[in-house]
Write a protein that holds these residues in place. Sequence first.
Motif, PDB file in Angstrom:
ATOM      1  N   ASP A  97      29.266  34.609  37.235  1.00 11.86           N
ATOM      2  CA  ASP A  97      30.303  33.707  37.719  1.00 11.86           C
ATOM      3  C   ASP A  97      31.663  33.970  37.090  1.00 11.86           C
ATOM      4  N   HIS A  98      31.768  35.015  36.252  1.00 10.65           N
ATOM      5  CA  HIS A  98      33.056  35.367  35.674  1.00 10.65           C
ATOM      6  C   HIS A  98      33.823  36.268  36.645  1.00 10.65           C
ATOM      7  N   HIS A  99      35.077  35.952  36.849  1.00  8.38           N
ATOM      8  CA  HIS A  99      35.906  36.793  37.697  1.00  8.38           C
ATOM      9  C   HIS A  99      36.405  37.984  36.880  1.00  8.38           C
ATOM     10  N   ARG A 100      35.954  39.175  37.207  1.00  9.40           N
ATOM     11  CA  ARG A 100      36.328  40.363  36.460  1.00  9.40           C
ATOM     12  C   ARG A 100      37.280  41.216  37.282  1.00  9.40           C
ATOM     13  N   THR A 101      38.385  41.559  36.711  1.00 10.57           N
ATOM     14  CA  THR A 101      39.336  42.456  37.364  1.00 10.57           C
ATOM     15  C   THR A 101      39.401  43.746  36.568  1.00 10.57           C
ATOM     16  N   PRO A 102      39.530  44.891  37.230  1.00  8.70           N
ATOM     17  CA  PRO A 102      39.565  46.163  36.507  1.00  8.70           C
ATOM     18  C   PRO A 102      40.819  46.274  35.645  1.00  8.70           C
ATOM     19  N   LEU A 103      40.681  46.957  34.538  1.00 13.24           N
ATOM     20  CA  LEU A 103      41.803  47.176  33.637  1.00 13.24           C
ATOM     21  C   LEU A 103      42.820  48.093  34.298  1.00 13.24           C
ATOM     22  N   GLN A 104      44.051  47.624  34.384  1.00 17.88           N
ATOM     23  CA  GLN A 104      45.121  48.408  34.987  1.00 17.88           C
ATOM     24  C   GLN A 104      45.820  49.249  33.927  1.00 17.88           C
ATOM     25  N   ALA A 105      46.165  50.468  34.280  1.00 13.73           N
ATOM     26  CA  ALA A 105      46.935  51.305  33.361  1.00 13.73           C
ATOM     27  C   ALA A 105      48.321  50.706  33.175  1.00 13.73           C
ATOM     28  N   PRO A 106      48.877  50.786  31.983  1.00 14.68           N
ATOM     29  CA  PRO A 106      50.233  50.273  31.785  1.00 14.68           C
ATOM     30  C   PRO A 106      51.242  51.060  32.615  1.00 14.68           C
ATOM     31  N   ARG A 107      52.357  50.462  32.854  1.00 20.59           N
ATOM     32  CA  ARG A 107      53.407  51.095  33.647  1.00 20.59           C
ATOM     33  C   ARG A 107      54.121  52.205  32.865  1.00 20.59           C
ATOM     34  N   PHE A 108      54.265  51.997  31.546  1.00 15.43           N
ATOM     35  CA  PHE A 108      55.010  52.935  30.721  1.00 15.43           C
ATOM     36  C   PHE A 108      54.236  53.288  29.456  1.00 15.43           C
ATOM     37  N   THR A 109      54.562  54.437  28.906  1.00  9.52           N
ATOM     38  CA  THR A 109      54.202  54.780  27.538  1.00  9.52           C
ATOM     39  C   THR A 109      55.474  54.713  26.695  1.00  9.52           C
TER      40      THR A 109
END
Length: 289
Positions: free
Chosen positions: A184-196
């Motif tokens: 029942d946990h809503h899991r969203t995939p880890l998004q890569a950051p926009r910048f380094t």
Amino acid sequence: MNQLSFWGPDDQRSPQPKAGKIATLRLLITVKAAPNPSARHGETVCVGALSVDPGRRSWIRLYPIHFRDLDDVNKFRKYDIVTVDALPANQDRRPESWRPIVGTVRPEHHLSPGSARRGYLDPYVEDSMCRLIEQTREAPDAPSIALVRAHDISGMTIARHRGWTPEQQAKINGYLSQLDILDDHHRTPLQAPRFTGSYRYRCADRRCHGHKQSLLDWEFVALQRRLSGQTDAEAADQLRTKFLDQLCSADRDVAFYVGNQAARPQTFSIGGVYAPGRPTSRHRLRDNR
């Protein structure tokens, strides 16, 4: 120039317990790195800390921390004092590395900016990043975490992130595919950051020709999320304003929390910025009385 030891004024390493023995660590959290993809947990976080137990003053690395899975009561902030049960990370030759036991993190209280933080951290500030790198060439168990004063910061580079590598994306996809459909946990995939981001600076070592080290701070990535509505140029300017113009301003005594990679001991990255205000002339006079 007098230079403090990595291990503090007494220059004594405290030994870890024997293999397999659980220890309860009392720590001041100093670094919470940006999350990275994990096949088992979707994402994991590496945490840096200073032990505040009188008999075990040393730097500590906690990995892995599955931060999004922690209950609210177990979640912690940078500069919180916490206790956690952990095992020595026996597969990691870096002596500071520990494997935390999930669910045992217990935040005690938060240290506000000022003398409380400085009392713990100032004795551990080092002057030579160059010497730290040299030590890793000489010994496999050389110090892998330090707090290094930035003698001269020449700039900050901000570039577009290239996205997750195929290996990293496979970890994320594999984790999502394993989730129970009844979860029942809503899991969203880890998004890569926009910048380094990376800093260019010199340490106080007379031999120093300069260092360029990546910034892996959670706060650097979190600010990017809040700037999602801005153009690349606007967002990069805001990041540079925060992490260079403000945090590294001339009225701050800047040092970097640095740590190396297990597979590449001579490659150090910056986990966060320690930037207390420089004492005013009035305060210096008072301290010298």
